[in-house]
Design a protein around this motif. Sequence first.
Motif, PDB file in Angstrom:
ATOM      1  N   VAL A  12      -1.689 -16.391  14.245  1.00 10.66           N
ATOM      2  CA  VAL A  12      -2.866 -15.986  14.090  1.00 10.66           C
ATOM      3  C   VAL A  12      -2.161 -15.436  12.838  1.00 10.66           C
ATOM      4  O   VAL A  12      -3.860 -14.737  12.055  1.00 10.66           O
ATOM      5  N   SER A  13      -1.470 -14.640  12.480  1.00 11.34           N
ATOM      6  CA  SER A  13      -1.399 -13.991  10.958  1.00 11.34           C
ATOM      7  C   SER A  13      -0.023 -14.030  10.350  1.00 11.34           C
ATOM      8  O   SER A  13       0.579 -14.252  11.326  1.00 11.34           O
ATOM      9  N   ILE A  14       0.186 -13.782   9.216  1.00 15.51           N
ATOM     10  CA  ILE A  14       1.385 -13.362   8.672  1.00 15.51           C
ATOM     11  C   ILE A  14       1.460 -11.785   7.668  1.00 15.51           C
ATOM     12  O   ILE A  14       0.341 -11.657   7.087  1.00 15.51           O
ATOM     13  N   SER A  15       2.219 -11.492   8.141  1.00 18.46           N
ATOM     14  CA  SER A  15       2.514  -9.870   7.007  1.00 18.46           C
ATOM     15  C   SER A  15       3.816  -9.887   6.246  1.00 18.46           C
ATOM     16  O   SER A  15       4.584 -11.243   7.057  1.00 18.46           O
ATOM     17  N   VAL A  16       3.406  -9.545   4.925  1.00 16.99           N
ATOM     18  CA  VAL A  16       4.359  -9.443   3.671  1.00 16.99           C
ATOM     19  C   VAL A  16       4.568  -8.361   3.376  1.00 16.99           C
ATOM     20  O   VAL A  16       3.742  -7.778   3.521  1.00 16.99           O
ATOM     21  N   THR A  17       6.710  -8.234   3.246  1.00 11.37           N
ATOM     22  CA  THR A  17       5.548  -6.588   2.326  1.00 11.37           C
ATOM     23  C   THR A  17       6.375  -7.246   0.514  1.00 11.37           C
ATOM     24  O   THR A  17       7.462  -8.177   0.825  1.00 11.37           O
ATOM     25  N   LEU A  18       6.265  -6.641  -0.229  1.00  5.54           N
ATOM     26  CA  LEU A  18       6.453  -7.036  -1.798  1.00  5.54           C
ATOM     27  C   LEU A  18       6.728  -5.967  -2.213  1.00  5.54           C
ATOM     28  O   LEU A  18       6.782  -4.880  -1.882  1.00  5.54           O
ATOM     29  N   ASP A  19       8.033  -6.209  -3.117  1.00  5.41           N
ATOM     30  CA  ASP A  19       8.269  -5.203  -3.268  1.00  5.41           C
ATOM     31  C   ASP A  19       7.723  -4.640  -4.909  1.00  5.41           C
ATOM     32  O   ASP A  19       7.371  -5.260  -5.340  1.00  5.41           O
ATOM     33  N   LEU A  42      -4.635  -5.149   2.093  1.00  6.74           N
ATOM     34  CA  LEU A  42      -3.783  -4.806   1.181  1.00  6.74           C
ATOM     35  C   LEU A  42      -3.200  -3.227   1.636  1.00  6.74           C
ATOM     36  O   LEU A  42      -3.705  -2.301   1.383  1.00  6.74           O
ATOM     37  N   HIS A  43      -1.975  -2.791   1.835  1.00 12.09           N
ATOM     38  CA  HIS A  43      -1.159  -1.501   2.669  1.00 12.09           C
ATOM     39  C   HIS A  43      -1.005  -1.112   1.506  1.00 12.09           C
ATOM     40  O   HIS A  43      -0.144  -1.858   1.468  1.00 12.09           O
ATOM     41  N   THR A  44      -0.848   0.271   0.851  1.00 12.82           N
ATOM     42  CA  THR A  44       0.303   0.877   0.395  1.00 12.82           C
ATOM     43  C   THR A  44      -0.166   2.623   0.609  1.00 12.82           C
ATOM     44  O   THR A  44       0.075   2.183   2.126  1.00 12.82           O
ATOM     45  N   GLY A  45       1.472   2.776  -0.115  1.00  8.04           N
ATOM     46  CA  GLY A  45       2.242   3.531   1.089  1.00  8.04           C
ATOM     47  C   GLY A  45       3.368   3.555   2.117  1.00  8.04           C
ATOM     48  O   GLY A  45       3.266   4.725   3.224  1.00  8.04           O
ATOM     49  N   PHE A  90      11.828  -2.150  10.054  1.00  8.19           N
ATOM     50  CA  PHE A  90      10.644  -1.694   9.908  1.00  8.19           C
ATOM     51  C   PHE A  90       9.928  -1.468   8.851  1.00  8.19           C
ATOM     52  O   PHE A  90      10.277  -0.681   8.200  1.00  8.19           O
ATOM     53  N   ILE A  91       8.687  -1.443   8.791  1.00 14.36           N
ATOM     54  CA  ILE A  91       7.360  -0.888   7.450  1.00 14.36           C
ATOM     55  C   ILE A  91       7.048   0.029   8.742  1.00 14.36           C
ATOM     56  O   ILE A  91       6.252   0.505   9.653  1.00 14.36           O
ATOM     57  N   VAL A  92       7.112   1.237   8.055  1.00 11.16           N
ATOM     58  CA  VAL A  92       6.040   2.216   8.059  1.00 11.16           C
ATOM     59  C   VAL A  92       5.289   2.819   7.126  1.00 11.16           C
ATOM     60  O   VAL A  92       5.829   3.186   5.855  1.00 11.16           O
ATOM     61  N   LYS A  93       4.598   4.897   7.606  1.00  9.29           N
ATOM     62  CA  LYS A  93       4.779   4.742   5.793  1.00  9.29           C
ATOM     63  C   LYS A  93       5.018   5.393   5.350  1.00  9.29           C
ATOM     64  O   LYS A  93       6.733   6.574   6.101  1.00  9.29           O
ATOM     65  N   GLU A  94       5.329   5.943   4.784  1.00 10.04           N
ATOM     66  CA  GLU A  94       6.255   6.586   3.551  1.00 10.04           C
ATOM     67  C   GLU A  94       6.569   7.735   3.791  1.00 10.04           C
ATOM     68  O   GLU A  94       7.742   8.513   3.441  1.00 10.04           O
ATOM     69  N   ASP A  95       5.250   8.642   3.903  1.00  8.93           N
ATOM     70  CA  ASP A  95       5.723   9.912   4.321  1.00  8.93           C
ATOM     71  C   ASP A  95       6.393  10.267   5.574  1.00  8.93           C
ATOM     72  O   ASP A  95       6.606  11.408   6.231  1.00  8.93           O
ATOM     73  N   GLN A  96       6.544   9.531   6.595  1.00 10.72           N
ATOM     74  CA  GLN A  96       7.137   9.173   7.559  1.00 10.72           C
ATOM     75  C   GLN A  96       9.036   8.838   7.329  1.00 10.72           C
ATOM     76  O   GLN A  96       9.504   8.875   8.335  1.00 10.72           O
ATOM     77  N   ILE A  97       9.185   8.157   6.507  1.00  6.62           N
ATOM     78  CA  ILE A  97      10.550   7.259   6.174  1.00  6.62           C
ATOM     79  C   ILE A  97      11.753   8.171   6.275  1.00  6.62           C
ATOM     80  O   ILE A  97      12.610   8.313   7.088  1.00  6.62           O
ATOM     81  N   ASP A  98      11.437   9.313   5.780  1.00  4.94           N
ATOM     82  CA  ASP A  98      13.139  10.604   5.774  1.00  4.94           C
ATOM     83  C   ASP A  98      12.815  11.177   7.038  1.00  4.94           C
ATOM     84  O   ASP A  98      14.268  11.332   7.522  1.00  4.94           O
TER      85      ASP A  98
END
Length: 125
Positions: A12-19, A42-45, A90-98
């Motif tokens: 039912v869905s397609i998710s992508v990340t863009l550069d 659209l999700h940023t960060g 894996f896609i995570v929030k930027e503030d959790q990547i480190d």
Amino acid sequence: KLSVDVLASSEVSISVTLDKKQPEADIELLCEDLKQIAEVELHTGRAILTLIADVGRSSDVLATVFRSFSAHGIKVEMMSQGASKVNISFIVKEDQIDDAILKLHQCFFEDRCDVGMIESGSLIV
């Protein structure tokens, strides 16, 4: 033309990340075009963490990753695994990547995994 980094799909869905380096105006145009045929969010960060795993250990690697992420409050918002099971993103929030990178590095490279490692389906503490 836009560059897609990661793609995940279901029935039912397609998710992508863009550069992130692509012009914001181009991303906005894509969203407007897609809104004619689908719901668009659209999700940023967000950040991408990709692991390269031994195919024979991919299930154990995923089990260890999710044990660590769960124990440390790291929320996976999207996941994509290639057909070969070698690349796992894996896609995570930027503030959790480190924190995500540090915790996985401790597990897989420093022998300091605070949640234990999964090996051959068994928990090794």
